[in-house]
Design an enzyme around this catalytic site. Sequence first.
Site, mmCIF file in Angstrom:
data_model
loop_
_atom_site.group_PDB
_atom_site.id
_atom_site.type_symbol
_atom_site.label_atom_id
_atom_site.label_comp_id
_atom_site.label_asym_id
_atom_site.label_seq_id
_atom_site.Cartn_x
_atom_site.Cartn_y
_atom_site.Cartn_z
ATOM 1 N N THR A 28 -57.314 65.165 109.015
ATOM 2 C CA THR A 28 -57.699 65.243 110.426
ATOM 3 C C THR A 28 -57.120 64.096 111.244
ATOM 4 O O THR A 28 -57.126 64.167 112.481
ATOM 5 C CB THR A 28 -59.233 65.251 110.558
ATOM 6 O OG1 THR A 28 -59.756 64.414 109.533
ATOM 7 C CG2 THR A 28 -59.801 66.645 110.442
ATOM 8 N N ASP A 38 -63.796 56.477 103.941
ATOM 9 C CA ASP A 38 -63.447 56.889 105.295
ATOM 10 C C ASP A 38 -63.220 58.408 105.215
ATOM 11 O O ASP A 38 -63.050 58.958 104.122
ATOM 12 C CB ASP A 38 -62.162 56.147 105.709
ATOM 13 C CG ASP A 38 -61.639 56.615 107.046
ATOM 14 O OD1 ASP A 38 -62.438 56.744 107.995
ATOM 15 O OD2 ASP A 38 -60.406 56.841 107.159
ATOM 16 N N LEU A 39 -63.234 59.084 106.354
ATOM 17 C CA LEU A 39 -63.025 60.547 106.344
ATOM 18 C C LEU A 39 -61.598 60.921 106.759
ATOM 19 O O LEU A 39 -60.810 61.422 105.950
ATOM 20 C CB LEU A 39 -64.036 61.214 107.293
ATOM 21 C CG LEU A 39 -63.814 62.706 107.553
ATOM 22 C CD1 LEU A 39 -64.034 63.528 106.292
ATOM 23 C CD2 LEU A 39 -64.737 63.192 108.678
ATOM 24 N N ASP A 40 -61.297 60.651 108.042
ATOM 25 C CA ASP A 40 -60.027 61.117 108.617
ATOM 26 C C ASP A 40 -58.847 60.415 107.964
ATOM 27 O O ASP A 40 -58.704 59.196 108.075
ATOM 28 C CB ASP A 40 -60.001 60.834 110.127
ATOM 29 C CG ASP A 40 -61.120 61.546 110.873
ATOM 30 O OD1 ASP A 40 -61.316 62.744 110.637
ATOM 31 O OD2 ASP A 40 -61.795 60.902 111.706
ATOM 32 N N VAL A 78 -60.238 53.519 114.816
ATOM 33 C CA VAL A 78 -60.879 52.964 116.019
ATOM 34 C C VAL A 78 -61.672 54.072 116.719
ATOM 35 O O VAL A 78 -61.215 55.212 116.792
ATOM 36 C CB VAL A 78 -59.795 52.377 116.969
ATOM 37 C CG1 VAL A 78 -60.398 51.863 118.254
ATOM 38 C CG2 VAL A 78 -59.024 51.280 116.245
ATOM 39 N N LYS A 104 -64.705 49.745 113.821
ATOM 40 C CA LYS A 104 -63.754 49.105 112.908
ATOM 41 C C LYS A 104 -62.688 48.435 113.783
ATOM 42 O O LYS A 104 -62.318 49.023 114.794
ATOM 43 C CB LYS A 104 -63.087 50.144 112.000
ATOM 44 C CG LYS A 104 -64.070 50.872 111.075
ATOM 45 C CD LYS A 104 -63.351 52.020 110.346
ATOM 46 C CE LYS A 104 -64.348 52.922 109.655
ATOM 47 N NZ LYS A 104 -63.740 54.113 109.028
ATOM 48 N N SER A 154 -67.358 56.758 108.422
ATOM 49 C CA SER A 154 -66.344 57.204 109.375
ATOM 50 C C SER A 154 -66.731 56.781 110.783
ATOM 51 O O SER A 154 -67.913 56.748 111.115
ATOM 52 C CB SER A 154 -66.228 58.729 109.323
ATOM 53 O OG SER A 154 -65.431 59.201 110.394
ATOM 54 N N ALA A 155 -65.727 56.504 111.608
ATOM 55 C CA ALA A 155 -65.982 56.180 113.024
ATOM 56 C C ALA A 155 -66.200 57.448 113.842
ATOM 57 O O ALA A 155 -66.542 57.383 115.017
ATOM 58 C CB ALA A 155 -64.800 55.407 113.592
ATOM 59 N N SER A 156 -65.999 58.610 113.197
ATOM 60 C CA SER A 156 -65.985 59.858 113.972
ATOM 61 C C SER A 156 -67.355 60.480 114.168
ATOM 62 O O SER A 156 -68.101 60.686 113.210
ATOM 63 C CB SER A 156 -65.081 60.871 113.277
ATOM 64 O OG SER A 156 -65.155 62.107 113.953
ATOM 65 N N LYS A 157 -67.634 60.828 115.416
ATOM 66 C CA LYS A 157 -68.873 61.540 115.719
ATOM 67 C C LYS A 157 -68.791 62.996 115.251
ATOM 68 O O LYS A 157 -69.770 63.726 115.295
ATOM 69 C CB LYS A 157 -69.156 61.460 117.217
ATOM 70 C CG LYS A 157 -69.488 60.031 117.642
ATOM 71 C CD LYS A 157 -69.833 59.931 119.112
ATOM 72 C CE LYS A 157 -70.250 58.496 119.416
ATOM 73 N NZ LYS A 157 -69.693 57.988 120.666
ATOM 74 N N GLU A 192 -59.772 53.570 102.533
ATOM 75 C CA GLU A 192 -59.319 53.688 103.925
ATOM 76 C C GLU A 192 -57.836 54.043 104.031
ATOM 77 O O GLU A 192 -57.048 53.677 103.165
ATOM 78 C CB GLU A 192 -59.502 52.326 104.614
ATOM 79 C CG GLU A 192 -60.785 52.178 105.376
ATOM 80 C CD GLU A 192 -60.826 52.993 106.678
ATOM 81 O OE1 GLU A 192 -59.767 53.506 107.093
ATOM 82 O OE2 GLU A 192 -61.909 53.105 107.262
ATOM 83 N N ASP A 193 -57.462 54.679 105.135
ATOM 84 C CA ASP A 193 -56.037 54.904 105.423
ATOM 85 C C ASP A 193 -55.577 54.094 106.638
ATOM 86 O O ASP A 193 -54.418 54.187 107.015
ATOM 87 C CB ASP A 193 -55.767 56.391 105.708
ATOM 88 C CG ASP A 193 -56.389 56.826 107.010
ATOM 89 O OD1 ASP A 193 -57.552 56.449 107.273
ATOM 90 O OD2 ASP A 193 -55.716 57.525 107.797
ATOM 91 N N LYS A 224 -55.827 54.427 114.521
ATOM 92 C CA LYS A 224 -56.540 54.957 113.351
ATOM 93 C C LYS A 224 -57.773 54.122 113.037
ATOM 94 O O LYS A 224 -57.695 52.893 112.977
ATOM 95 C CB LYS A 224 -55.615 55.007 112.126
ATOM 96 C CG LYS A 224 -54.632 56.152 112.191
ATOM 97 C CD LYS A 224 -53.869 56.265 110.887
ATOM 98 C CE LYS A 224 -52.895 57.440 110.956
ATOM 99 N NZ LYS A 224 -52.056 57.493 109.752
HETATM 100 C C1 BG6 Z 1 -61.800 57.850 113.185
HETATM 101 C C2 BG6 Z 1 -60.370 58.214 113.457
HETATM 102 O O1 BG6 Z 1 -62.173 58.300 111.923
HETATM 103 O O2 BG6 Z 1 -62.675 58.419 114.163
HETATM 104 C C3 BG6 Z 1 -59.983 57.867 114.892
HETATM 105 O O3 BG6 Z 1 -59.530 57.509 112.558
HETATM 106 C C4 BG6 Z 1 -60.962 58.494 115.858
HETATM 107 O O4 BG6 Z 1 -58.677 58.346 115.144
HETATM 108 C C5 BG6 Z 1 -62.382 58.033 115.501
HETATM 109 O O5 BG6 Z 1 -60.667 58.098 117.204
HETATM 110 C C6 BG6 Z 1 -63.455 58.618 116.425
HETATM 111 O O6 BG6 Z 1 -63.526 59.997 116.245
HETATM 112 P P1 BG6 Z 1 -64.374 60.965 117.176
HETATM 113 O O7 BG6 Z 1 -64.340 62.282 116.431
HETATM 114 O O8 BG6 Z 1 -65.760 60.402 117.296
HETATM 115 O O9 BG6 Z 1 -63.669 61.012 118.493
HETATM 116 MG MG MG Z 2 -59.013 57.140 108.585
#
Ligand code: BG6
Ligand code: MG
Length: 218
Positions: free
Chosen positions: A18, A10-12, A48, A148, A117-120, A172-173, A46
């Site tokens: 972050t 996982d990243l964040d 999500v 997730k 990671s779920a993050s864009k 993961e955290d 977290k």
């Molecule tokens: C996850 C974080 O890695 O990415 C979440 O734990 C975050 O907190 C999710 O909402 C989506 O991130 P982003 O950058 O696409 O809004």
């Molecule tokens: Mg995380």
Amino acid sequence: MSRFEAVIFDLDGVITDTAEYHYLAWKQLGTELGISFDREFNETLKGVDRMGSLERILELGGRQDDFTVEEKEAFATKKNEHYVSLIQDVSPADILPGIEQFLKDLRVAGYKIAMASASKNAFAVTNSLGLNDYFDHIVDAATVVKSKPDPEVFLKAAEAVGVRPDKCIGIEDAAAGVTAINDAGMYAIAIGADEGLSHANIVLRSTESLTIDVVRGI
Ligand code: BG6
Ligand code: MG
């Protein structure tokens, strides 16, 4: 090498802090919407994805039915603008303790390395940290349909590096992320002190304890 062949991060909150910036950005949006929440509630956000997190916050404030899809998208965009302004200065100094050495050691030992990671914003953040070259694959969050705790993002990462899920370790955290790793059929390492992480195979309090010896020992 142990019985594992790949490590999926996982990243964040695992590679860099972050997770704190996501919290601050959601809190700012919450204030604008008149919905306040604390760190305990934030634990449930977290891992999500963006829209899923927004829905949870609206539900907390009893406002889930107050807005159109377009308005919700505008809120999510606003949160992302807050977040992007907070990560402007992210640099290699923000890599969590021990992570770069761990990545180096995994490389030397021949493990495949991927990011789920779920993050864009994952590509941008990893680039700002100067860590892109360590990763054989970074899943594009925009291609993931189910957030997730669904295992989809971890399974995509494993497939991309050509390793069977039962030969992968996920790190993961977030509670939702640990569930995703478990349901992917992988070995779960959780990082953090939160009680909600006890469904992981092992829980380490901090990234400082995340070493190649831990991986070799499991
Ligand atoms: C996850 C974080 O890695 O990415 C979440 O734990 C975050 O907190 C999710 O909402 C989506 O991130 P982003 O950058 O696409 O809004
Ligand atoms: Mg995380």
